[in-house]
Motif scaffolding. Structure first.
Motif, PDB file in Angstrom:
ATOM      1  N   ILE A  20      -1.765  -9.862  -9.286  1.00 12.57           N
ATOM      2  CA  ILE A  20      -1.757  -8.482  -8.797  1.00 12.57           C
ATOM      3  C   ILE A  20      -3.192  -7.953  -8.841  1.00 12.57           C
ATOM      4  N   GLU A  21      -3.675  -7.508  -7.692  1.00 10.85           N
ATOM      5  CA  GLU A  21      -5.062  -7.091  -7.513  1.00 10.85           C
ATOM      6  C   GLU A  21      -5.121  -5.582  -7.286  1.00 10.85           C
ATOM      7  N   ALA A  22      -5.734  -4.864  -8.229  1.00 12.06           N
ATOM      8  CA  ALA A  22      -5.875  -3.417  -8.095  1.00 12.06           C
ATOM      9  C   ALA A  22      -6.963  -3.087  -7.086  1.00 12.06           C
ATOM     10  N   THR A  23      -6.676  -2.150  -6.212  1.00 12.56           N
ATOM     11  CA  THR A  23      -7.565  -1.607  -5.171  1.00 12.56           C
ATOM     12  C   THR A  23      -7.813  -2.566  -4.017  1.00 12.56           C
ATOM     13  N   GLY A  24      -7.197  -3.725  -4.017  1.00  8.57           N
ATOM     14  CA  GLY A  24      -7.392  -4.684  -2.933  1.00  8.57           C
ATOM     15  C   GLY A  24      -6.726  -4.236  -1.641  1.00  8.57           C
ATOM     16  N   ASP A  25      -7.192  -4.801  -0.524  1.00  6.24           N
ATOM     17  CA  ASP A  25      -6.636  -4.429   0.782  1.00  6.24           C
ATOM     18  C   ASP A  25      -6.267  -5.648   1.623  1.00  6.24           C
ATOM     19  N   ASN A  26      -6.074  -6.795   0.963  1.00  5.93           N
ATOM     20  CA  ASN A  26      -5.902  -8.030   1.731  1.00  5.93           C
ATOM     21  C   ASN A  26      -4.590  -8.762   1.489  1.00  5.93           C
ATOM     22  N   ALA A  27      -3.618  -8.121   0.857  1.00  5.49           N
ATOM     23  CA  ALA A  27      -2.365  -8.823   0.560  1.00  5.49           C
ATOM     24  C   ALA A  27      -1.578  -9.166   1.817  1.00  5.49           C
ATOM     25  N   ASN A  28      -1.670  -8.307   2.815  1.00  8.42           N
ATOM     26  CA  ASN A  28      -0.844  -8.479   4.012  1.00  8.42           C
ATOM     27  C   ASN A  28      -1.606  -9.067   5.198  1.00  8.42           C
ATOM     28  N   VAL A  69     -18.194   3.190   0.735  1.00 13.07           N
ATOM     29  CA  VAL A  69     -17.000   2.490   1.222  1.00 13.07           C
ATOM     30  C   VAL A  69     -15.860   3.497   1.332  1.00 13.07           C
ATOM     31  N   ALA A  70     -14.800   3.113   2.028  1.00 13.81           N
ATOM     32  CA  ALA A  70     -13.706   4.045   2.311  1.00 13.81           C
ATOM     33  C   ALA A  70     -13.104   4.640   1.042  1.00 13.81           C
ATOM     34  N   GLU A  71     -12.920   3.828   0.007  1.00  7.14           N
ATOM     35  CA  GLU A  71     -12.319   4.341  -1.223  1.00  7.14           C
ATOM     36  C   GLU A  71     -13.117   5.522  -1.776  1.00  7.14           C
ATOM     37  N   VAL A  72     -14.442   5.403  -1.760  1.00  2.00           N
ATOM     38  CA  VAL A  72     -15.308   6.440  -2.306  1.00  2.00           C
ATOM     39  C   VAL A  72     -15.393   7.635  -1.354  1.00  2.00           C
ATOM     40  N   ILE A  73     -15.580   7.369  -0.074  1.00  8.78           N
ATOM     41  CA  ILE A  73     -15.707   8.437   0.915  1.00  8.78           C
ATOM     42  C   ILE A  73     -14.423   9.252   1.001  1.00  8.78           C
ATOM     43  N   SER A  74     -13.293   8.582   1.006  1.00  3.99           N
ATOM     44  CA  SER A  74     -12.005   9.271   1.011  1.00  3.99           C
ATOM     45  C   SER A  74     -11.896  10.196  -0.196  1.00  3.99           C
ATOM     46  N   GLU A 119      -4.745  15.500  12.245  1.00  4.58           N
ATOM     47  CA  GLU A 119      -4.715  15.068  10.849  1.00  4.58           C
ATOM     48  C   GLU A 119      -4.907  13.557  10.709  1.00  4.58           C
ATOM     49  N   PHE A 120      -5.746  13.170   9.761  1.00  9.58           N
ATOM     50  CA  PHE A 120      -5.865  11.767   9.359  1.00  9.58           C
ATOM     51  C   PHE A 120      -4.927  11.568   8.177  1.00  9.58           C
ATOM     52  N   LYS A 121      -3.985  10.650   8.309  1.00  6.81           N
ATOM     53  CA  LYS A 121      -2.995  10.430   7.251  1.00  6.81           C
ATOM     54  C   LYS A 121      -3.436   9.269   6.364  1.00  6.81           C
ATOM     55  N   GLU A 122      -3.934   9.620   5.192  1.00  7.49           N
ATOM     56  CA  GLU A 122      -4.423   8.620   4.253  1.00  7.49           C
ATOM     57  C   GLU A 122      -3.263   7.828   3.652  1.00  7.49           C
ATOM     58  N   ASN A 123      -3.541   6.559   3.351  1.00  5.44           N
ATOM     59  CA  ASN A 123      -2.558   5.640   2.752  1.00  5.44           C
ATOM     60  C   ASN A 123      -1.302   5.469   3.613  1.00  5.44           C
ATOM     61  N   LYS A 124      -1.446   5.674   4.903  1.00  4.57           N
ATOM     62  CA  LYS A 124      -0.298   5.503   5.792  1.00  4.57           C
ATOM     63  C   LYS A 124       0.105   4.038   5.903  1.00  4.57           C
ATOM     64  N   ASN A 125      -0.891   3.152   5.945  1.00  2.07           N
ATOM     65  CA  ASN A 125      -0.602   1.739   6.187  1.00  2.07           C
ATOM     66  C   ASN A 125      -0.922   0.830   5.007  1.00  2.07           C
ATOM     67  N   PRO A 150      -7.503   3.165   0.256  1.00  6.28           N
ATOM     68  CA  PRO A 150      -7.885   4.261   1.161  1.00  6.28           C
ATOM     69  C   PRO A 150      -8.593   3.745   2.411  1.00  6.28           C
ATOM     70  N   SER A 151      -8.448   4.502   3.501  1.00  4.56           N
ATOM     71  CA  SER A 151      -9.050   4.077   4.763  1.00  4.56           C
ATOM     72  C   SER A 151      -9.878   5.164   5.433  1.00  4.56           C
ATOM     73  N   PHE A 152      -9.888   6.387   4.888  1.00  2.00           N
ATOM     74  CA  PHE A 152     -10.702   7.442   5.488  1.00  2.00           C
ATOM     75  C   PHE A 152     -12.174   7.111   5.255  1.00  2.00           C
ATOM     76  N   HIS A 153     -12.919   6.925   6.337  1.00  2.00           N
ATOM     77  CA  HIS A 153     -14.285   6.405   6.237  1.00  2.00           C
ATOM     78  C   HIS A 153     -15.204   7.219   7.141  1.00  2.00           C
ATOM     79  N   TYR A 154     -15.079   8.551   7.030  1.00  2.00           N
ATOM     80  CA  TYR A 154     -15.849   9.441   7.899  1.00  2.00           C
ATOM     81  C   TYR A 154     -16.551  10.506   7.045  1.00  2.00           C
ATOM     82  N   VAL A 155     -17.818  10.751   7.315  1.00  5.68           N
ATOM     83  CA  VAL A 155     -18.568  11.795   6.621  1.00  5.68           C
ATOM     84  C   VAL A 155     -18.501  13.066   7.459  1.00  5.68           C
TER      85      VAL A 155
END
Length: 408
Positions: free
Chosen positions: A125-133, A187-192, A379-385, A389-394
């Protein structure tokens, strides 16, 4: 004659029923006994140790495992592992016959998944990972993360109420409502996270702006403290962070300014090092998922069927609704009046799905691609997929990225 045959058939049927029932009961109790007597070994890989707030949040889960399962579970923690040493750490844990391995840094994800493909007998189990799927998908590799943008937004409300108070008391003007943010990486996690925090503040103080500086390190006490001091010198009156040390909190407490510079923390309460300036913190509570995963492995169940949260294939997330995100210790001595009530109301609204964080009259620009723009009127829906996190906009015009490395 027919009556005798009927009685014989009936007796035969009842005998078969008893035998079958006995077998089922025996198998049920046997399986129960196997699970009750089962022992597993769980390995943890940390990029820090107990002194790092981020790592300590996972160590809380270890304490709970030991308390809840006793000698049924042996825990093997491996500390202070950099990304280029993850291979050796996983080899060590595999050699010690771990049944479940918990990796706790995004930088571990690629190799951990590769290693999982080579060790199907171990659950990972990998915390904060985005590659399981993403291909290849392995049944024994899972990712998870709390929807921390919600906690960041609520922390922003607390900070915004303090700004309101400072403006009302004539300590600063509305134009001086400048926030500083010490961030690890762009990165997205921080920017979000910092965007959610800022929008929480803006829900109370529409004139607020924010300066963000990147340390390009998850945990560098000296740099985090130094950059906080520079943000304060540049006029920031509240500082928050997505970095792993107490450096920013200490800098706020030591600031020699005409008025206090308040601090909002991450991962743990920082009131012990900043008692007069630390307002509140938020954190991901990793324990519910990790305990659920341990219990699933003990009972030989699929993790995603055994943990309560939002499931997306081999990935899971949750927030206040499942206690995966928590607010940590409001400093009521310095917080604006009514802050706790507003926090409680915001959390209730999140649980009811009534808060829309990434929405408003803002334009977000992808720092890696200026042609990638998001108009937040949609609206940008965070954690939708995914849990990651995926919000990566300043946000244009209201958030400024400052680079203090050039002055070093």
């Amino acid at each position: 004659m027919k009556s005798s045959k009927l009685r014989i058939n009936l007796l035969s049927f009842l005998l078969c029923l008893i035998l079958v029932s006995g077998t089922v009961i025996h198998k049920t109790w046997f399986a129960k006994d196997v699970n009750e007597n089962r022992h597993i070994t769980v390995g943890f890989v940390f990029d820090g140790d107990e002194s790092a707030p981020y790592s300590y949040n996972f160590i809380r889960a270890i304490h709970q495992i030991e308390s809840q399962y006793g000698d049924k579970v042996t825990v093997i923690p491996v500390r202070n592992i950099t990304e280029d040493h993850i291979a050796e750490a996983l080899d060590t844990l595999a050699e010690q016959k771990c049944d479940l391995i918990v990796t706790t840094s995004y930088g571990y994800a690629a190799y951990t998944k590769e290693f999982a493909g080579e060790h199907p007998e171990i659950e990972f189990i990998e915390a904060t990972g985005d590659n399981a799927n993403t291909d290849p998908v392995y049944d024994n590799y899972h990712t998870f993360m709390g929807e921390i943008y919600q906690g960041r937004y609520v922390a922003g409300i607390a900070a915004g109420m303090k700004l309101e108070e400072m403006i009302q008391n004539g300590i600063i003007s509305p134009e001086e409502a400048v926030i500083g943010y010490v961030a690890a990486f762009p990165v997205a996690e921080v920017i979000s996270g910092y965007t959610a925090f800022f929008l929480g503040i803006r829900s109370r103080v529409p004139s607020a702006t924010m300066k963000v500086c990147y340390t390009n390190s998850w945990g560098d006490y000296v740099m985090e403290k130094e950059y906080t001091e520079k943000l304060i010198a540049d006029g920031c009156v509240i500082i928050s962070q997505h970095s792993d040390t107490i450096g920013p909190a200490v800098a706020c407490e030591e600031a020699d300014e005409p008025h206090p510079v308040y601090h909002v923390g991450y991962n743990q309460s920082m009131m012990d090092v900043a008692p007069t300036t630390s307002l509140i913190s938020t954190r991901i509570n990793w324990t519910p998922y990790i305990l659920g995963a341990v219990d699933a492995v003990l009972k030989q169940k699929k993790i995603e069927d055994h943990v309560s949260g939002t499931v997306r294939g081999n990935d899971m997330s949750a927030s206040f609704n499942k206690n995966w995100v928590q607010m940590v210790e409001l400093n009521t001595i310095i917080a604006a009046k009514g802050t706790q009530e507003e926090i409680d109301q915001a959390i209730r609204s999140f649980k009811n799905g009534k808060v829309h964080v990434f929405k408003g009259d803002y334009i977000g620009v992808n720092p890696d691609d200026p042609n990638d723009i998001w108009d937040l009127n949609t609206e940008f829906k965070e954690n939708k997929n995914a849990s990651s996190p995926s919000f990566h906009y300043v946000l244009k015009d209201v958030i400024e990225i400052v680079d203090y490395s050039e002055a070093e």
